[in-house]
Write a protein that holds these residues in place. Structure first.
Motif, PDB file in Angstrom:
ATOM      1  N   THR A 169       0.855  -1.194   0.000  1.00 55.99           N
ATOM      2  CA  THR A 169       0.000   0.000   0.000  1.00 55.99           C
ATOM      3  C   THR A 169       0.890   1.242   0.000  1.00 55.99           C
ATOM      4  O   THR A 169       1.831   1.329   0.788  1.00 55.99           O
ATOM      5  CB  THR A 169      -0.903   0.019   1.247  1.00 55.99           C
ATOM      6  OG1 THR A 169      -1.615  -1.216   1.288  1.00 55.99           O
ATOM      7  CG2 THR A 169      -1.886   1.173   1.193  1.00 55.99           C
ATOM      8  N   VAL A 170       0.582   2.167  -0.897  1.00 47.58           N
ATOM      9  CA  VAL A 170       1.403   3.375  -1.006  1.00 47.58           C
ATOM     10  C   VAL A 170       0.541   4.619  -0.809  1.00 47.58           C
ATOM     11  O   VAL A 170      -0.691   4.545  -0.790  1.00 47.58           O
ATOM     12  CB  VAL A 170       2.131   3.436  -2.377  1.00 47.58           C
ATOM     13  CG1 VAL A 170       3.075   2.257  -2.536  1.00 47.58           C
ATOM     14  CG2 VAL A 170       1.144   3.513  -3.533  1.00 47.58           C
ATOM     15  N   SER A 171       1.209   5.763  -0.696  1.00 50.31           N
ATOM     16  CA  SER A 171       0.506   7.040  -0.556  1.00 50.31           C
ATOM     17  C   SER A 171      -0.091   7.457  -1.902  1.00 50.31           C
ATOM     18  O   SER A 171       0.289   6.932  -2.951  1.00 50.31           O
ATOM     19  CB  SER A 171       1.489   8.108  -0.089  1.00 50.31           C
ATOM     20  OG  SER A 171       2.553   8.188  -1.029  1.00 50.31           O
ATOM     21  N   GLU A 172      -0.974   8.443  -1.845  1.00 52.29           N
ATOM     22  CA  GLU A 172      -1.524   8.976  -3.099  1.00 52.29           C
ATOM     23  C   GLU A 172      -0.435   9.545  -3.989  1.00 52.29           C
ATOM     24  O   GLU A 172      -0.477   9.406  -5.210  1.00 52.29           O
ATOM     25  CB  GLU A 172      -2.555  10.064  -2.798  1.00 52.29           C
ATOM     26  CG  GLU A 172      -3.931   9.501  -2.551  1.00 52.29           C
ATOM     27  CD  GLU A 172      -4.948  10.587  -2.257  1.00 52.29           C
ATOM     28  OE1 GLU A 172      -4.954  11.615  -2.978  1.00 52.29           O
ATOM     29  OE2 GLU A 172      -5.725  10.414  -1.305  1.00 52.29           O
ATOM     30  N   ASP A 173       0.555  10.200  -3.371  1.00 48.16           N
ATOM     31  CA  ASP A 173       1.672  10.764  -4.145  1.00 48.16           C
ATOM     32  C   ASP A 173       2.360   9.681  -4.971  1.00 48.16           C
ATOM     33  O   ASP A 173       2.530   9.804  -6.184  1.00 48.16           O
ATOM     34  CB  ASP A 173       2.734  11.359  -3.205  1.00 48.16           C
ATOM     35  CG  ASP A 173       2.260  12.621  -2.504  1.00 48.16           C
ATOM     36  OD1 ASP A 173       1.485  13.386  -3.103  1.00 48.16           O
ATOM     37  OD2 ASP A 173       2.684  12.835  -1.352  1.00 48.16           O
ATOM     38  N   THR A 174       2.778   8.641  -4.280  1.00 47.63           N
ATOM     39  CA  THR A 174       3.518   7.574  -4.961  1.00 47.63           C
ATOM     40  C   THR A 174       2.645   6.902  -6.009  1.00 47.63           C
ATOM     41  O   THR A 174       3.104   6.635  -7.133  1.00 47.63           O
ATOM     42  CB  THR A 174       4.011   6.534  -3.925  1.00 47.63           C
ATOM     43  OG1 THR A 174       4.842   7.200  -2.978  1.00 47.63           O
ATOM     44  CG2 THR A 174       4.799   5.427  -4.600  1.00 47.63           C
ATOM     45  N   PHE A 175       1.384   6.663  -5.651  1.00 46.47           N
ATOM     46  CA  PHE A 175       0.491   6.002  -6.597  1.00 46.47           C
ATOM     47  C   PHE A 175       0.368   6.817  -7.889  1.00 46.47           C
ATOM     48  O   PHE A 175       0.446   6.277  -8.987  1.00 46.47           O
ATOM     49  CB  PHE A 175      -0.894   5.779  -5.978  1.00 46.47           C
ATOM     50  CG  PHE A 175      -1.723   4.812  -6.760  1.00 46.47           C
ATOM     51  CD1 PHE A 175      -1.665   3.448  -6.503  1.00 46.47           C
ATOM     52  CD2 PHE A 175      -2.543   5.249  -7.802  1.00 46.47           C
ATOM     53  CE1 PHE A 175      -2.390   2.540  -7.255  1.00 46.47           C
ATOM     54  CE2 PHE A 175      -3.280   4.357  -8.559  1.00 46.47           C
ATOM     55  CZ  PHE A 175      -3.218   2.998  -8.273  1.00 46.47           C
ATOM     56  N   LYS A 176       0.218   8.118  -7.713  1.00 46.46           N
ATOM     57  CA  LYS A 176       0.084   9.012  -8.864  1.00 46.46           C
ATOM     58  C   LYS A 176       1.275   8.873  -9.815  1.00 46.46           C
ATOM     59  O   LYS A 176       1.132   8.795 -11.029  1.00 46.46           O
ATOM     60  CB  LYS A 176       0.027  10.459  -8.366  1.00 46.46           C
ATOM     61  CG  LYS A 176      -1.222  11.207  -8.788  1.00 46.46           C
ATOM     62  CD  LYS A 176      -1.128  12.673  -8.396  1.00 46.46           C
ATOM     63  CE  LYS A 176      -1.688  12.912  -7.017  1.00 46.46           C
ATOM     64  NZ  LYS A 176      -1.627  14.304  -6.560  1.00 46.46           N
ATOM     65  N   LEU A 177       2.479   8.833  -9.232  1.00 44.98           N
ATOM     66  CA  LEU A 177       3.679   8.782 -10.073  1.00 44.98           C
ATOM     67  C   LEU A 177       3.880   7.400 -10.694  1.00 44.98           C
ATOM     68  O   LEU A 177       4.370   7.283 -11.823  1.00 44.98           O
ATOM     69  CB  LEU A 177       4.911   9.216  -9.282  1.00 44.98           C
ATOM     70  CG  LEU A 177       4.895  10.679  -8.826  1.00 44.98           C
ATOM     71  CD1 LEU A 177       6.270  11.105  -8.357  1.00 44.98           C
ATOM     72  CD2 LEU A 177       4.404  11.627  -9.913  1.00 44.98           C
ATOM     73  N   LEU A 178       3.487   6.363  -9.979  1.00 45.93           N
ATOM     74  CA  LEU A 178       3.566   5.014 -10.567  1.00 45.93           C
ATOM     75  C   LEU A 178       2.634   4.924 -11.774  1.00 45.93           C
ATOM     76  O   LEU A 178       2.994   4.403 -12.832  1.00 45.93           O
ATOM     77  CB  LEU A 178       3.188   3.950  -9.535  1.00 45.93           C
ATOM     78  CG  LEU A 178       4.170   3.756  -8.367  1.00 45.93           C
ATOM     79  CD1 LEU A 178       3.598   2.779  -7.341  1.00 45.93           C
ATOM     80  CD2 LEU A 178       5.539   3.268  -8.875  1.00 45.93           C
ATOM     81  N   LYS A 179       1.437   5.479 -11.588  1.00 48.22           N
ATOM     82  CA  LYS A 179       0.446   5.443 -12.666  1.00 48.22           C
ATOM     83  C   LYS A 179       0.929   6.254 -13.871  1.00 48.22           C
ATOM     84  O   LYS A 179       0.873   5.806 -15.013  1.00 48.22           O
ATOM     85  CB  LYS A 179      -0.869   6.006 -12.122  1.00 48.22           C
ATOM     86  CG  LYS A 179      -2.036   5.786 -13.039  1.00 48.22           C
ATOM     87  CD  LYS A 179      -3.331   6.215 -12.381  1.00 48.22           C
ATOM     88  CE  LYS A 179      -4.433   6.222 -13.437  1.00 48.22           C
ATOM     89  NZ  LYS A 179      -5.545   7.080 -13.062  1.00 48.22           N
ATOM     90  N   ARG A 180       1.422   7.453 -13.577  1.00 50.03           N
ATOM     91  CA  ARG A 180       1.924   8.309 -14.656  1.00 50.03           C
ATOM     92  C   ARG A 180       3.124   7.649 -15.336  1.00 50.03           C
ATOM     93  O   ARG A 180       3.285   7.704 -16.554  1.00 50.03           O
ATOM     94  CB  ARG A 180       2.313   9.680 -14.081  1.00 50.03           C
ATOM     95  CG  ARG A 180       2.725  10.702 -15.104  1.00 50.03           C
ATOM     96  CD  ARG A 180       1.528  11.186 -15.907  1.00 50.03           C
ATOM     97  NE  ARG A 180       1.940  11.810 -17.158  1.00 50.03           N
ATOM     98  CZ  ARG A 180       2.373  13.056 -17.277  1.00 50.03           C
ATOM     99  NH1 ARG A 180       2.413  13.840 -16.215  1.00 50.03           N
ATOM    100  NH2 ARG A 180       2.759  13.538 -18.451  1.00 50.03           N
ATOM    101  N   GLY A 181       3.952   7.007 -14.549  1.00 52.63           N
ATOM    102  CA  GLY A 181       5.123   6.320 -15.097  1.00 52.63           C
ATOM    103  C   GLY A 181       4.735   5.250 -16.098  1.00 52.63           C
ATOM    104  O   GLY A 181       5.358   5.094 -17.146  1.00 52.63           O
ATOM    105  N   LYS A 182       3.694   4.508 -15.762  1.00 53.93           N
ATOM    106  CA  LYS A 182       3.222   3.477 -16.696  1.00 53.93           C
ATOM    107  C   LYS A 182       2.714   4.107 -17.993  1.00 53.93           C
ATOM    108  O   LYS A 182       3.021   3.647 -19.091  1.00 53.93           O
ATOM    109  CB  LYS A 182       2.072   2.673 -16.050  1.00 53.93           C
ATOM    110  CG  LYS A 182       2.527   1.525 -15.172  1.00 53.93           C
ATOM    111  CD  LYS A 182       1.352   0.887 -14.452  1.00 53.93           C
ATOM    112  CE  LYS A 182       0.459   0.053 -15.361  1.00 53.93           C
ATOM    113  NZ  LYS A 182       0.709  -1.402 -15.218  1.00 53.93           N
TER     114      LYS A 182
END
Ligand code: ADP
Ligand code: MG
Length: 354
Positions: free
Chosen positions: A100-113
């Motif tokens: 489970t990650v923070s919203e910040d990290t999730f956002k960047l993982l998603k954008r990275g993909k």
């Protein structure tokens, strides 16, 4: 470092900053206004982060503390140098568990993909193993044996990064893949810093996190800011050109920023996921002008990998970014939407598509 000067002294300070920073910021001061200029530089995210705020000193210091609290949050979640960061947890659990990650990290993982698809793999947050192998930012970087690089190919596939938006969970399915947000977190931090400043009602500020810049508002003297593009030729210093800007981000990536030398060859920190080696093409610097520093951070690196022709075409294909590309032959290419705010400042370089 904490300086307080009446605004009339801005010019001097900012010219001094020109010498110190990877980006030169000058101002053209004509009227005196009732602002204090408060400037602080603190180390975080592996670099020096400079914040310049125009406000009363009391308010500015509060804003700056707020900004660096936010930066620390981002760093603690995303850095590979923070032992229990979310990204380290995610990497350690690869091939096994969701984290489970923070919203910040999730956002960047998603954008990275998304951005890996969009850039045809030129920008890929899934090359953590390759970056670790080269260790260019580490203590003892050296060219890795090609067999070792070869074993990593096929393990940069971001389809192997599984995201669950509703629960903010992430899992790396490929045990050979790790994530590195080094090419994206700094730009995000700049945007978040600007949000903090705006929340406090600040109208004029400059955020410069290791060369990822955002200028909030215009220069308080009524003019636009003039942001210099660093001369990419190592040892020369100074700027190549400047960009007139307000309320925008200016981010550069280049082969001159971080590198090591082995057998008379220079190896820099932007890796081409296709070759496994530092990107090696006509370019030595890419500057992106955009509404967010996140875009600037991503696309400056991506276009550096793509090279001149593909990179220019890519910029022109997106409405949201403009840019300037500098080649090893000292040629400067400026995208169509940027030319009116672009001014050459160095006679050794030639604006070839003016
Ligand atoms: P800087 O940190 O100098 O601004 P960049 O923003 O260009 O540099 O990002 C470089 C960092 O991004 C590297 O240090 C590495 O962590 C990561 N990186 C290198 N190559 C790539 C790539 N092709 N795709 C995504 N991230 C990369
Ligand atoms: Mg960058």
């Amino acid at each position: 470092m904490n300086t307080k000067k009446k605004y009339i002294k801005t010019t001097i300070i900012l010219i001094a900053a020109l010498l110190l920073l990877s980006f030169g910021i000058t101002s053209c001061s004509s009227e005196e206004e009732e602002f204090d200029l408060v400037q602080q530089s603190r180390f975080a995210l592996g670099t020096y982060n400079q914040v310049t705020v125009y406000a009363t000193e009391e308010l500015a210091n509060e804003v700056i503390d707020g900004i660096f609290d936010r930066v620390a949050e981002i760093e603690n979640a995303m850095s590979l140098n923070v032992a229990d960061s979310e990204i380290n947890q995610l990497n350690e659990a690869r091939g096994e568990a969701f984290v489970t990650v923070s919203e910040d990290t999730f956002k960047l993982l998603k954008r990275g993909k998304e951005v890996a698809e969009e850039t045809d793999g030129a920008f890929n947050i899934g090359i953590g193993q390759l970056i670790a192998l080269w260790d260019i930012s580490g203590d003892d970087p050296q060219v890795p044996p090609e067999e070792e690089i070869d074993t990593l190919f096929g393990h940069f596939d971001l389809n192997q990064l599984e995201l669950r938006e509703d629960t903010l969970e992430a899992r790396i399915n490929d045990p050979m893949m790790t994530i590195d947000l080094g090419g994206i977190a700094k730009g995000y931090a700049v945007d978040e810093a600007i949000k903090v400043a705006k929340d406090y009602g600040i109208e004029h500020a400059i955020i410069d996190f290791g060369g990822d810049v955002y200028v909030l508002g215009g220069n308080p003297n009524g003019n636009e800011w003039r942001i210099g593009i660093t001369n990419p030729i190592i040892g020369e210093g100074g700027v190549v050109a400047r960009i007139f800007s307000s309320d925008m981000s200016i981010v550069s990536s280049g082969d001159y920023e971080r590198y090591f030398i082995e057998n008379d060859r220079r190896y820099h920190h932007i890796l081409d996921p296709e070759t496994g080696f530092p990107a090696d093409n006509e370019l030595n610097s890419v500057t992106i002008v955009s509404d967010t520093a996140l875009d600037g951070d991503i696309y400056s690196t991506a276009i550096f990998v793509m090279g001149l022709d593909k990179g220019l075409a890519f910029i022109e294909s997106l409405d949201s970014i403009e840019g300037a590309l500098i080649t090893k032959d000292n040629d400067v290419y400026v995208s169509s939407g940027l030319s009116e705010r672009f001014e050459m400042m160095n006679e050794s370089f030639h604006w070839v598509n003016e």
